[in-house]
Design an enzyme around this catalytic site. Structure first.
Site, PDB file in Angstrom:
ATOM      1  N   TYR A 159      -6.105  12.179   0.328  1.00 14.70           N
ATOM      2  CA  TYR A 159      -6.168  12.682  -1.056  1.00 14.70           C
ATOM      3  C   TYR A 159      -4.959  13.562  -1.382  1.00 14.70           C
ATOM      4  CZ  TYR A 159     -10.949  10.988  -0.645  1.00 14.70           C
ATOM      5  OH  TYR A 159     -12.045  10.208  -0.424  1.00 14.70           O
ATOM      6  N   CYS A 197     -15.684  -1.278 -10.425  1.00 16.23           N
ATOM      7  CA  CYS A 197     -14.440  -1.772 -11.026  1.00 16.23           C
ATOM      8  C   CYS A 197     -14.040  -3.092 -10.370  1.00 16.23           C
ATOM      9  CB  CYS A 197     -13.331  -0.738 -10.873  1.00 16.23           C
ATOM     10  SG  CYS A 197     -12.792  -0.508  -9.153  1.00 16.23           S
ATOM     11  N   ASP A 230      -0.238   5.144   0.807  1.00 17.85           N
ATOM     12  CA  ASP A 230      -0.549   6.093   1.880  1.00 17.85           C
ATOM     13  C   ASP A 230      -0.710   5.377   3.215  1.00 17.85           C
ATOM     14  OD1 ASP A 230      -0.673   8.225  -0.024  1.00 17.85           O
ATOM     15  OD2 ASP A 230      -2.694   7.590  -0.552  1.00 17.85           O
ATOM     16  N   ASP A 273       0.859  -1.174   0.000  1.00 15.54           N
ATOM     17  CA  ASP A 273       0.000   0.000   0.000  1.00 15.54           C
ATOM     18  C   ASP A 273       0.903   1.234   0.000  1.00 15.54           C
ATOM     19  OD1 ASP A 273      -2.392   1.615   0.472  1.00 15.54           O
ATOM     20  OD2 ASP A 273      -1.621   1.811   2.516  1.00 15.54           O
ATOM     21  N   ASN A 312      -5.247   2.442  -3.924  1.00 14.45           N
ATOM     22  CA  ASN A 312      -6.535   3.051  -4.263  1.00 14.45           C
ATOM     23  C   ASN A 312      -6.345   4.564  -4.324  1.00 14.45           C
ATOM     24  OD1 ASN A 312      -7.837   0.580  -4.198  1.00 14.45           O
ATOM     25  ND2 ASN A 312      -8.894   0.937  -2.260  1.00 14.45           N
ATOM     26  N   GLN A 313      -6.758   5.167  -5.430  1.00 14.06           N
ATOM     27  CA  GLN A 313      -6.654   6.624  -5.574  1.00 14.06           C
ATOM     28  C   GLN A 313      -7.986   7.170  -6.091  1.00 14.06           C
ATOM     29  OE1 GLN A 313      -4.166   8.662  -4.622  1.00 14.06           O
ATOM     30  NE2 GLN A 313      -3.063   6.898  -3.778  1.00 14.06           N
ATOM     31  N   SER A 314      -9.009   7.031  -5.260  1.00 21.34           N
ATOM     32  CA  SER A 314     -10.336   7.483  -5.671  1.00 21.34           C
ATOM     33  C   SER A 314     -10.418   8.994  -5.794  1.00 21.34           C
ATOM     34  CB  SER A 314     -11.405   6.991  -4.691  1.00 21.34           C
ATOM     35  OG  SER A 314     -11.283   7.637  -3.433  1.00 21.34           O
ATOM     36  N   ASP A 322      -0.015   9.582   5.329  1.00 19.25           N
ATOM     37  CA  ASP A 322      -1.357   9.661   4.756  1.00 19.25           C
ATOM     38  C   ASP A 322      -1.978  11.001   5.134  1.00 19.25           C
ATOM     39  OD1 ASP A 322      -3.904   9.344   3.777  1.00 19.25           O
ATOM     40  OD2 ASP A 322      -4.269   7.429   4.774  1.00 19.25           O
TER      41      ASP A 322
END
Length: 198
Positions: A36, A114, A27, A25, A68-70, A33
């Protein structure tokens, strides 16, 4: 942004000689972290990250980041900014002799349907097909239950970065837990060592 690796695999890397891989992982595991993260100048390596990654490299592991980079889907992170963040990460680690073999990104939101948003296996499946490693022989390091869920989905060893409270509350439960990446790697590598005879 495509939801696969943001850079091609290095020539002569994992394709040349399949080896064990650490799935990481980003962040909260490698870097601070901040929620965003959208500014490369705010990318900050966590204590223990360099030492842990160096220890993995010295043990012969390839390094694959799965993140994950939503924020991309939410409009909070520009694709070019994410690429710059990863360029900065690679440069900072390269200064310590550490090469990231691949960075796999899920740019989707939680309702996009996804196959790659953790804990789903898509990012690892794509990286394994491209780089030729067995996910079942990998070790996954992450700081959230979704990371541990991904490890369970692909059959990897699951190592949680966090305090004892986080480990106790994590579902699914990790195989191991440690407060930072260096200590987590030490535990994971010790787990892989054969027990002394007798």
């Amino acid at each position: 942004m495509p939801h696969s690796a943001d850079t091609p695999p290095p020539s002569g890397g994992l394709d040349a000689a399949p080896r064990r891989v650490a799935l990481l992982d980003r962040d909260g595991t490698i870097n601070l972290d901040t929620g965003y993260l959208a500014d490369p100048d705010r990318f900050e390596l966590l204590p223990g990250a360099v030492a842990g990654l160096r220890r993995l490299v010295d043990a012969g592991f390839g390094l694959v980041v799965v993140t994950n980079q939503s924020g991309i889907a939410r409009g909070l992170i520009r694709p070019d900014a994410l690429a710059a963040i990863h360029q900065r990460m690679r440069a900072m680690l390269a200064a310590h002799g550490i090469t990231i073999d691949a960075i796999e990104i899920c740019p989707h939101g939680p309702d996009d349907g996804c196959d790659c948003r953790k804990p789903l296996a898509g990012m690892v499946t794509r990286a394994a097909a491209r780089l030729g490693f067995d996910p079942g022989r990998a070790i996954l390091f992450g700081d959230k239950p979704s990371d541990i869920g991904l490890a369970r989905a692909v059959g990897a060893m699951a190592v949680l970065i966090g305090d004892t409270t986080a480990a106790a509350a994590c579902h699914p439960a990790p195989d191991l837990a440690a407060p930072d990446l260096d200590q987590a790697v030490r535990l994971a590598l010790a787990r892989l060592q054969p027990s002394p005879a007798g």
